[in-house]
Design a protein around this motif. Sequence first.
Motif, PDB file in Angstrom:
ATOM      1  N   GLU A  86      11.576  14.325  72.868  1.00 36.47           N
ATOM      2  CA  GLU A  86      10.446  15.103  72.367  1.00 36.47           C
ATOM      3  C   GLU A  86       9.136  14.350  72.565  1.00 36.47           C
ATOM      4  OE1 GLU A  86       9.099  17.513  68.331  1.00 36.47           O
ATOM      5  OE2 GLU A  86      11.080  16.566  68.465  1.00 36.47           O
ATOM      6  N   THR A  89       8.231  14.239  76.332  1.00 40.95           N
ATOM      7  CA  THR A  89       7.709  15.533  76.776  1.00 40.95           C
ATOM      8  C   THR A  89       6.244  15.682  76.400  1.00 40.95           C
ATOM      9  OG1 THR A  89       9.887  16.570  76.589  1.00 40.95           O
ATOM     10  CG2 THR A  89       7.977  18.032  76.561  1.00 40.95           C
ATOM     11  N   ALA A  90       5.911  15.320  75.162  1.00 40.90           N
ATOM     12  CA  ALA A  90       4.526  15.412  74.705  1.00 40.90           C
ATOM     13  C   ALA A  90       3.623  14.469  75.487  1.00 40.90           C
ATOM     14  CB  ALA A  90       4.451  15.108  73.214  1.00 40.90           C
ATOM     15  N   ALA A  93       2.921  15.901  78.963  1.00 42.92           N
ATOM     16  CA  ALA A  93       1.991  17.024  78.835  1.00 42.92           C
ATOM     17  C   ALA A  93       0.578  16.536  78.540  1.00 42.92           C
ATOM     18  CB  ALA A  93       2.462  17.965  77.732  1.00 42.92           C
ATOM     19  N   THR A 151       9.591  21.213  80.736  1.00 37.31           N
ATOM     20  CA  THR A 151       9.717  20.007  79.922  1.00 37.31           C
ATOM     21  C   THR A 151       9.269  18.751  80.655  1.00 37.31           C
ATOM     22  OG1 THR A 151      12.040  19.749  80.575  1.00 37.31           O
ATOM     23  CG2 THR A 151      11.594  20.936  78.520  1.00 37.31           C
ATOM     24  N   GLY A 168      10.017  20.753  71.432  1.00 39.57           N
ATOM     25  CA  GLY A 168       8.600  20.743  71.744  1.00 39.57           C
ATOM     26  C   GLY A 168       8.087  21.951  72.482  1.00 39.57           C
ATOM     27  N   LEU A 169       8.862  23.046  72.507  1.00 37.83           N
ATOM     28  CA  LEU A 169       8.435  24.248  73.211  1.00 37.83           C
ATOM     29  C   LEU A 169       8.197  25.394  72.238  1.00 37.83           C
ATOM     30  CD1 LEU A 169      10.768  24.327  76.361  1.00 37.83           C
ATOM     31  CD2 LEU A 169       8.556  23.196  76.073  1.00 37.83           C
ATOM     32  N   TRP A 280       5.958  27.698  76.479  1.00 36.04           N
ATOM     33  CA  TRP A 280       4.959  26.686  76.796  1.00 36.04           C
ATOM     34  C   TRP A 280       5.103  25.542  75.818  1.00 36.04           C
ATOM     35  CZ3 TRP A 280       4.070  31.480  74.793  1.00 36.04           C
ATOM     36  CH2 TRP A 280       3.480  31.554  73.528  1.00 36.04           C
ATOM     37  N   ARG A 281       4.466  24.436  76.123  1.00 37.39           N
ATOM     38  CA  ARG A 281       4.596  23.254  75.298  1.00 37.39           C
ATOM     39  C   ARG A 281       3.767  23.381  74.029  1.00 37.39           C
ATOM     40  NH1 ARG A 281       4.073  21.276  80.506  1.00 37.39           N
ATOM     41  NH2 ARG A 281       1.834  20.952  80.195  1.00 37.39           N
ATOM     42  N   ARG A 285      -2.493  22.332  75.862  1.00 32.46           N
ATOM     43  CA  ARG A 285      -1.935  23.125  76.964  1.00 32.46           C
ATOM     44  C   ARG A 285      -3.065  23.622  77.857  1.00 32.46           C
ATOM     45  NH1 ARG A 285      -1.851  26.664  72.340  1.00 32.46           N
ATOM     46  NH2 ARG A 285       0.010  25.555  71.684  1.00 32.46           N
TER      47      ARG A 285
END
Length: 318
Positions: A86, A89-90, A93, A151, A168-169, A280-281, A285
Amino acid sequence: MPTALPLCSAGMSGPHALHSLELRHLRCFLAIAEEGNVTRAAARLRLTQPAVSRTLAALEDALGVRLVDRSTHHLALTPEGRAFQESATAAVAAFEDALDSVRTVRRPLRVGHAWSAAGPYTTPLLRRWRERHPDVPLELLRIDDRTAGLTRGAVDVALLRGPVDAPGLVTELLYTESRVAAVPSDSPLSARAELALADLSAHTIALNPVSGSTALDLWPPADRPTATIIVANTDDWLAAIAGDRAVGVTTTATPGMHPHPGVVYVPLTDAPDLPVVLAWRDGPRHPAVRDLVTLAHEVVPPDATRPTGPTKPTRPRG
């Protein structure tokens, strides 16, 4: 700039090793976590399998924790790995968003899908987006993985089918699709007006664990097929069925988006509908994501969550 960490590095735990980590280590870990397989992750990243394994080992050494359990035949994340997924992924992004903040030209909105995009609504969505938002190009990208590249930061938003459990989505339901069986065009099953899941049980089932929406638990235990073949993408799935090696299950979007002269699509009467969502995350974004969600709801009819399966088999033309 941090010092690059060679792919073959190992045993460099501690603060100095942490400073040596790069974005590629996170992308590598996320590919492994999503694919559940080092070989598939390597193919996705266009690296060799040993290079991916070394990159993962370097990341684990730097963090001082084991992220992936390699003790079983099926690779799985450790509890620490699930928590790190998680955060990674953040981080990926956030990196993309940081680049966006200083770009003088608005970058395209990248929309991922693993197969069939938005089905019959794909073309209207693309055309209407171009009319409404000519300053933001929309790129539709087919990416063969579970979240269509979302992701790992390859896309900004994704059209996904089935349940979405990646951390995280954020997801929003667009519509549902009925299921159909995909059978060889010369199979006796192709002459049927409709089929039930039990009609497929004695046949070999083509499964796509990378990005497909069908698994054996779709069947009741008493009727569960015993023979399967594994494919990596929609093209291989179609080839296996057309070649009379297997049958498959998909949704009503596939006949229109992926017609094949050797495959007939027959409605399934007892398979549950499949949700199609935009995902989406959570967090920063692309600024146009919400515009896409709004437009998608305009394009998709309000009653599109009802079963929409064909009333007769969909046969190849010609």
